[in-house]
Design a protein around this motif. Structure first.
Motif, mmCIF file in Angstrom:
data_model
loop_
_atom_site.group_PDB
_atom_site.id
_atom_site.type_symbol
_atom_site.label_atom_id
_atom_site.label_comp_id
_atom_site.label_asym_id
_atom_site.label_seq_id
_atom_site.Cartn_x
_atom_site.Cartn_y
_atom_site.Cartn_z
ATOM 1 N N LEU A 25 0.941 -1.195 0.261
ATOM 2 C CA LEU A 25 0.073 -0.117 -0.125
ATOM 3 C C LEU A 25 0.872 1.201 0.010
ATOM 4 O O LEU A 25 0.657 2.425 -0.735
ATOM 5 C CB LEU A 25 -0.948 -0.021 1.297
ATOM 6 N N LEU A 26 1.896 1.309 0.794
ATOM 7 C CA LEU A 26 2.828 2.441 1.147
ATOM 8 C C LEU A 26 3.682 2.714 -0.369
ATOM 9 O O LEU A 26 4.036 3.898 -0.583
ATOM 10 C CB LEU A 26 3.742 2.387 2.147
ATOM 11 N N THR A 27 3.631 1.847 -1.281
ATOM 12 C CA THR A 27 4.667 1.977 -2.069
ATOM 13 C C THR A 27 4.057 2.028 -3.617
ATOM 14 O O THR A 27 4.453 2.050 -4.593
ATOM 15 C CB THR A 27 5.759 0.880 -2.367
ATOM 16 N N ASN A 28 2.675 1.869 -3.430
ATOM 17 C CA ASN A 28 1.737 1.876 -4.598
ATOM 18 C C ASN A 28 1.655 3.309 -5.182
ATOM 19 O O ASN A 28 0.933 4.176 -4.669
ATOM 20 C CB ASN A 28 0.291 1.627 -4.457
ATOM 21 N N PRO A 29 2.340 3.754 -6.427
ATOM 22 C CA PRO A 29 2.137 5.057 -6.925
ATOM 23 C C PRO A 29 0.695 5.128 -7.358
ATOM 24 O O PRO A 29 0.538 6.566 -7.954
ATOM 25 C CB PRO A 29 3.026 5.038 -8.019
ATOM 26 N N ILE A 30 -0.242 4.445 -7.335
ATOM 27 C CA ILE A 30 -1.592 4.724 -7.906
ATOM 28 C C ILE A 30 -2.153 5.764 -7.194
ATOM 29 O O ILE A 30 -3.049 6.438 -7.383
ATOM 30 C CB ILE A 30 -2.355 3.189 -7.899
ATOM 31 N N TYR A 31 -1.599 6.016 -5.756
ATOM 32 C CA TYR A 31 -2.142 6.666 -4.868
ATOM 33 C C TYR A 31 -2.074 8.343 -5.137
ATOM 34 O O TYR A 31 -2.681 9.239 -4.699
ATOM 35 C CB TYR A 31 -2.010 6.406 -3.453
ATOM 36 N N ILE A 32 -0.853 8.546 -6.033
ATOM 37 C CA ILE A 32 -0.522 9.866 -6.315
ATOM 38 C C ILE A 32 -0.866 10.028 -7.753
ATOM 39 O O ILE A 32 -0.305 10.799 -8.571
ATOM 40 C CB ILE A 32 1.011 10.187 -6.105
ATOM 41 N N GLY A 33 -1.911 9.177 -8.457
ATOM 42 C CA GLY A 33 -2.354 9.186 -9.570
ATOM 43 C C GLY A 33 -1.354 8.886 -10.689
ATOM 44 O O GLY A 33 -1.563 9.313 -11.653
ATOM 45 N N LYS A 34 -0.620 7.842 -10.433
ATOM 46 C CA LYS A 34 0.405 7.343 -11.479
ATOM 47 C C LYS A 34 0.037 5.791 -11.514
ATOM 48 O O LYS A 34 -0.590 5.285 -10.725
ATOM 49 C CB LYS A 34 1.758 7.343 -10.888
ATOM 50 N N ILE A 35 0.353 5.476 -13.004
ATOM 51 C CA ILE A 35 0.228 4.125 -13.217
ATOM 52 C C ILE A 35 1.751 3.554 -13.556
ATOM 53 O O ILE A 35 2.338 4.225 -14.384
ATOM 54 C CB ILE A 35 -0.693 3.722 -14.403
ATOM 55 N N ARG A 36 1.838 2.524 -12.881
ATOM 56 C CA ARG A 36 3.205 1.791 -13.044
ATOM 57 C C ARG A 36 3.291 0.694 -14.310
ATOM 58 O O ARG A 36 2.286 -0.182 -14.105
ATOM 59 C CB ARG A 36 3.716 1.262 -11.663
ATOM 60 N N HIS A 37 4.115 0.956 -15.084
ATOM 61 C CA HIS A 37 4.329 -0.228 -16.025
ATOM 62 C C HIS A 37 5.869 -0.624 -15.923
ATOM 63 O O HIS A 37 6.769 0.304 -16.367
ATOM 64 C CB HIS A 37 4.082 0.110 -17.384
ATOM 65 N N LYS A 38 6.362 -1.742 -15.430
ATOM 66 C CA LYS A 38 7.545 -2.291 -15.161
ATOM 67 C C LYS A 38 8.224 -1.278 -14.405
ATOM 68 O O LYS A 38 8.023 -0.928 -13.125
ATOM 69 C CB LYS A 38 8.256 -2.550 -16.430
ATOM 70 N N THR A 39 9.324 -0.574 -14.749
ATOM 71 C CA THR A 39 10.021 0.499 -13.943
ATOM 72 C C THR A 39 9.510 1.898 -14.251
ATOM 73 O O THR A 39 10.143 2.962 -13.778
ATOM 74 C CB THR A 39 11.611 0.219 -14.079
#
Length: 519
Positions: free
Chosen positions: A247-261
């Motif tokens: 939860l604490l490292t999920n960038p989804i909470y700042i409006g970002k989507i992660r794909h690989k790096t």
């Protein structure tokens, strides 16, 4: 003259059926039934050859052909090893496997127990060399098709994430999945938003994952609860260190989507401030490098994780040397520890002396009237920011409640034909009541925050009693308090000076140029 009647030996045939997805399996006659029906018909056509169908069903609905982790297949192989099967019948060869390696293993088992393999629609028999050749050719194309499909899916997911779209997966706390549009989207769950922010702030306050897990357990806060498309409840488990870290490292909470790096701007609304998220990542990295050493600072090293060598921009770690029963504490540049004395001009610093310099410098700053004024200003600004955040949470809850009322009106005024909406209506009523309670709590918190003031005389008193207060803290508490205020302590070996950088811009603007020589 007597006549001897001969008959073909009995061949016990097992029909194996597989479907990659669960779609349609709840129908009265599904794909697995169709495959078995075709297999039974083929076996019946070979009745004169002694073929008989085993009544056991070897079905795998919702399992991929890319591996052998399938319950129906495992049972089939067990029955083959037990000698209960002479022939395996499938609708198509790729129903048994789409992997050449897995199929080769199965063929070894078949040959070891004299079991033949037949495909109904591709009509061949592995008891003949031509049948085995045809099988290998078909299986090669089946594996090629599976790999191409996999590449297409990966490329599609990558393209969607680059555009900031949510590509599916387990929903996260703070968001719901809106499937009302052709492409599913993440919609902020106002009830959970404030809880997510509090978890981030709680980690900065407590300083370790385990401490937060214990606190969340006491509060009764749990992970995201959600329903599958078939209405099955999922999630709602207790937090542990793994789920909390995720939860604490999920960038989804700042409006970002992660794909690989890579990170891409998402279509969804952020619910955590980027500064808060960044501070949490820095704290996680510090704890990760030291194994949580800042939290478990047994020896009260005040500058652990804060002191930096200016010469090589490496951190200076807390070390010991002993002589007899006495122990001497030092801070040593990690570059020296890694590469030797010649790698950095900075020598080991006596821990007590450098810590005293930093504490004395901080103490002197607390007597500065200009600093006290800036602290009060910063505190008031923080209060205003907190009130704005609480109001935003309340507005989101009100919007959520309005949406619930809209859905309730739609289901009651214009119900869908032949659809029982009783459970949905009851659920909406529960959500509306729960949201109303959340709004009431936020109203109370906003009122309390607006009434609370930070009188300047309280600030004066706090700074005036700094020496007495500092002396009552344990070494571990002193280290933790210093880490909350100080961002970085830089030691310059060229002139033995110390420069302190504080977390707040107010402190930084007043003190970054302040230096003091070490004893």
């Amino acid at each position: 003259m007597s006549r001897t009647q001969t008959s073909n030996p009995q061949i016990r045939c097992a029909i194996y059926c597989r479907k990659s997805t669960e779609d349609g399996l709840d129908q009265e006659f599904n794909s697995l039934d169709a495959q078995r029906e075709a297999g039974e018909a083929f076996i019946a056509s070979q009745k004169n050859e002694g073929w008989v169908c085993i009544p056991d069903q070897y079905h795998d609905g919702g399992f991929s052909g890319g591996n052998m982790d399938r319950p129906g297949l495992r049972q089939l192989l067990l029955d083959i090893e037990a000698g209960r099967v002479n022939c395996v019948v499938v609708y198509k060869v790729d129903r048994l496997s789409r992997s050449l390696m897995d199929f080769a293993r199965m063929m070894e088992t078949f040959e070891k127990h004299n079991v033949s393999f037949v495909s109904v629609t591709q009509q061949f028999n592995t008891t003949h060399s031509m049948g085995r050749l045809t099988l290998n050719v078909l299986l090669s194309f089946a594996q090629f098709e599976r790999e191409i499909i996999g590449e297409r899916i990966r490329d599609k997911i990558a393209a969607q994430r680059r555009r900031g779209k949510w590509t599916g997966g387990i929903p996260v706390l703070g968001y719901d999945v809106d499937r009302s549009q052709p492409s599913p989207k993440l919609r902020v769950n106002a009830e959970e938003t404030s809880r997510v922010r509090e978890i981030f702030e709680m980690y900065l306050k407590l300083g370790s994952l385990l401490s937060v897990v214990v606190e969340l357990e006491q509060l009764g806060w749990r992970n995201k609860a959600w329903m599958t498309r078939k209405g099955q409840p999922k999630g709602d488990g207790e937090f542990d260190k793994g789920s909390l870290h995720a939860l604490l490292t999920n960038p989804i909470y700042i409006g970002k989507i992660r794909h690989k790096t890579e990170l891409y701007a998402g279509e969804h609304e952020p619910i955590v401030n980027e500064d808060l998220f960044r501070n949490v990542q820095q704290q996680l990295q510090r704890n990760g490098r030291t194994g949580g050493g800042e939290v478990r600072n047994k020896h009260g090293a005040l500058l652990k994780g804060l002191l930096v060598c200016k010469a090589c921009e490496r951190s200076m770690t807390h070390t010991f040397t002993g002589k007899g029963t006495r122990r001497y504490r030092y801070y040593t540049c990690t570059q020296v520890i890694k590469s030797g004395r010649r790698s950095c001009p900075t020598r080991s610093l006596p821990a007590a002396q450098i810590e005293e310099v930093v504490v004395d410098q901080f103490r002197e700053m607390t007597t500065d009237p200009a600093l006290r004024k800036q602290v009060l200003k910063q505190a008031l600004e923080d209060d205003v920011t907190e009130i704005k955040r609480l109001r935003k949470d309340r507005d989101q809850l009100r919007q959520q409640c309005a949406w619930y009322h809209t859905e309730l009106n739609r289901l009651t005024v214009a119900p869908e034909a032949n659809t029982d909406n009783t459970s949905l209506i009851a659920d909406l009523h529960d959500r509306i009541a729960k949201t109303a309670r959340q709004i009431s709590k936020l109203d109370q918190r906003i009122l309390e925050a607006e009434q609370e003031q930070l009188p300047s005389e309280d600030v004066e008193a706090a700074f005036a009693d700094f020496a007495g207060l500092w002396g009552t803290l344990s070494p571990q508490e002193q280290a933790r308090s210093l880490a909350l205020a100080v961002k970085r302590v830089e030691f310059d070996s060229t002139d033995s000076s110390v420069e302190i950088e504080f977390h707040t811009e107010a402190f930084h603007s007043l003190t970054t140029s302040s230096t003091k020589e070490t004893p």
